[in-house]
Enzyme design. Structure first.
Site, PDB file in Angstrom:
ATOM      1  CB  ILE A 167      -0.943  -0.062   1.148  1.00 55.51           C
ATOM      2  CG1 ILE A 167      -2.028  -1.254   0.877  1.00 55.51           C
ATOM      3  CG2 ILE A 167      -1.347   0.758   0.967  1.00 55.51           C
ATOM      4  CD1 ILE A 167      -2.343  -1.078   2.054  1.00 55.51           C
ATOM      5  CE1 TYR A 170      -1.620  -5.261  11.253  1.00 56.56           C
ATOM      6  CE2 TYR A 170      -3.769  -5.853  11.787  1.00 56.56           C
ATOM      7  CZ  TYR A 170      -2.651  -5.018  11.055  1.00 56.56           C
ATOM      8  OH  TYR A 170      -2.577  -4.595   9.226  1.00 56.56           O
ATOM      9  CE  LYS A 223      -2.150  -1.628  11.364  1.00 51.14           C
ATOM     10  NZ  LYS A 223      -1.751  -0.581  10.316  1.00 51.14           N
TER      11      LYS A 223
END
Length: 389
Positions: A48, A202, A206
Site C-alpha cells: 500500500i 496487531y 491498530k
C-alpha cells in the site's frame, strides 16, 4: 451437465456479489495536484505504501520513502520515478523498531528538507519478536514508532500548514484492547508468540492508532494541521511475511481471489491525504473513502489521553539528542550528561564561592545539561553541591 453449469454460474455470481459488495473498495476521485508539496510515506518500498507514494509522485509531490530496507526502497524509488516521470522521489532510512533511528530520521529530514505537507504513517507488521527498545514488534512498529515520528515532525507540519497526518489503522481495531500492565518494554502486548497472539497484538496496535489520531486532533484543534485514521480494506500485501509459511500458503488462494491489490488498498489513504473539505472531520476514522464509525473503545477520549501520557514516558518524543555526536545509546548519553555536570561542579568549586560565580557554574551546567536532556532536578542537585564547597 446442466446442473454442473448451474453450480458454476451460482459460484461465479456469489463470488462477484461478495467481491463487489464486501472486498472491492471505492476510488479516490480527487484531482488535486501537489507541485511544490512534500510528503513522507513510511513503509513505502512495497504494498500500500508504494502504491500511495506512486500516486503522490504522479501528482507532482516531492516524496520521501521512509523505509528500513535500503535495497528494496531504492528499487521502489527507481520504479516510482520511472512510472511517474517525477525525479523528486528519494529514500531516507527509517527503522520504526528503533527510537534512535526515528530520531535520526527526523533530524536528517528537518535539516535537509524545507517543508512537510503530508505525513502518511503507513508501515505495519504482524509477527513475533521485539523492537530494539524492548517492545512487542507490532506495538513498536505499527504504533510507537509512528507516534514518536509524528511528534518530532509536528512543528514542521504546523509551519507548512495546511498539512495533514494520515495514520493507517484497520477494521481489526474493534478487536483490540488496552492493557496497561502489558504496555511496557520487554513485555508483549499479549502473552505468548503464537499466530493468534500475534494477531491480537496487531489488533491492539491498530486500536492505539485510532486513539492516537483522536487525541492528536484534540491537541491540534485550532491549528492548520488535521489528522485522520483509516481502514485501507482487505488488501493482499506482505503484511504477514513474518507469519508461518504454512499459514501464508493457506492464505494465498483466498487473497488472490478476494483481497484488494495494493493500488486499491491505497485509495482511502489518498482520500484522507488529498480530499478537500474534510478538515472539519479531523480525528475521525475513514474506510472505503468515506467517514465510518469506530468501535466503542476507539471513541474513548479518556483512554486516548491516558495512552498519550503513558507513551511520553517511553519514547521522550521531543528529544533528538540521541543523534547528536557519536551516541551509541542511553548509557553513552548518560556519560555525556555526567561529564558536563561534573565540569560544572568543578567549575563552581574552583571559584571563590561568591554567589555570582556559583550562578555562572549553574548556568554553564544547565546549558550543556539541557542540550543532553538533563532536567532541572539534576541542576538543582548541582547547585547544592556547589554551595557546599
Amino acid at each position: 451437465m446442466s446442473a454442473l453449469l448451474c453450480l458454476v454460474a451460482a459460484a461465479l455470481f456469489s463470488y462477484v456479489l461478495v467481491y463487489y459488495s464486501v472486498f472491492r473498495g471505492a476510488r479516490c476521485s480527487s484531482s488535486v495536484k501537489l507541485n511544490g508539496k512534500t510528503a513522507i510515506v513510511t513503509g513505502s518500498n512495497t504494498g500500500i505504501g508504494r502504491a500511495t507514494a506512486l500516486d503522490l509522485a504522479k501528482r507532482g509531490a516531492r516524496v520521501i520513502l521512509a523505509c528500513r530496507s535500503k535495497a528494496s526502497a531504492e528499487a521502489a524509488a527507481f520504479h516510482i520515478r520511472r512510472e511517474s516521470g517525477n525525479n523528486q522521489v528519494l529514500f531516507m532510512h527509517l527503522d520504526l523498531a528503533s527510537f534512535q533511528s526515528v530520531r535520526c530520521f527526523a533530524e536528517t529530514f528537518l535539516r535537509t528538507e524545507p517543508r512537510l505537507d503530508i505525513l502518511i504513517n503507513n508501515a505495519g507488521v504482524m509477527g513475533p519478536g521485539h523492537t530494539a527498545d524492548g517492545f512487542c514488534v507490532a506495538f513498536g512498529v505499527n504504533h510507537l514508532g509512528h507516534f514518536l515520528l509524528t511528534n518530532l515532525l509536528l512543528e514542521k507540519l504546523q509551519q507548512c500548514g495546511p498539512s495533514r497526518v494520515v495514520t493507517v489503522a484497520a477494521l481489526l481495531h474493534r478487536c483490540g484492547s488496552a492493557d496497561f500492565p502489558l504496555l511496557a518494554p520487554k513485555r508483549d502486548l499479549v502473552s505468548g508468540q503464537s499466530t493468534w497472539h500475534n494477531v491480537r497484538a496487531y489488533c491492539n496496535s491498530k486500536l492505539f492508532n485510532v486513539l492516537f489520531t483522536r487525541e492528536l486532533a484534540n491537541r491540534l484543534e485550532g491549528t492548520s494541521v488535521t489528522c485522520y485514521s483509516l481502514h485501507p480494506g482487505v488488501v493482499h500485501t506482505e503484511l504477514g511475511r513474518s507469519m508461518s509459511l504454512w499459514l501464508q500458503l493457506l492464505m494465498i488462494p483466498f487473497a488472490k481471489a478476494f483481497f484488494l491489490d495494493p493500488e486499491g488498498g491505497s485509495q482511502t489513504t489518498l482520500y484522507c491525504a488529498l480530499q478537500e473539505g474534510i478538515e472539519p472531520l479531523s480525528g475521525r476514522y475513514f474506510a472505503n473513502c468515506a467517514l465510518q464509525q469506530v468501535g466503542a473503545k476507539g471513541r474513548d477520549d479518556a483512554l486516548a489521553k491516558k495512552l498519550w501520557e503513558r507513551r511520553k514516558c517511553w519514547d521522550a518524543p521531543g528529544s533528538l539528542s540521541q543523534c547528536n555526536g557519536s551516541h551509541d545509546g542511553a548509557l553513552h548519553d548518560r556519560l555525556h550528561r555526567f561529564m558536563f555536570l561534573s565540569a560544572g561542579t568543578w567549575f563552581g568549586s574552583f571559584c571563590t564561592k561568591r554567589w555570582t560565580d556559583v550562578l555562572v557554574a549553574v548556568k554553564v551546567c544547565h546549558t550543556y545539561g539541557s542540550y543532553y536532556g538533563t532536567n532541572m532536578v539534576q541542576v538543582q542537585s548541582l547547585m547544592r553541591t556547589c554551595l557546599r564547597h
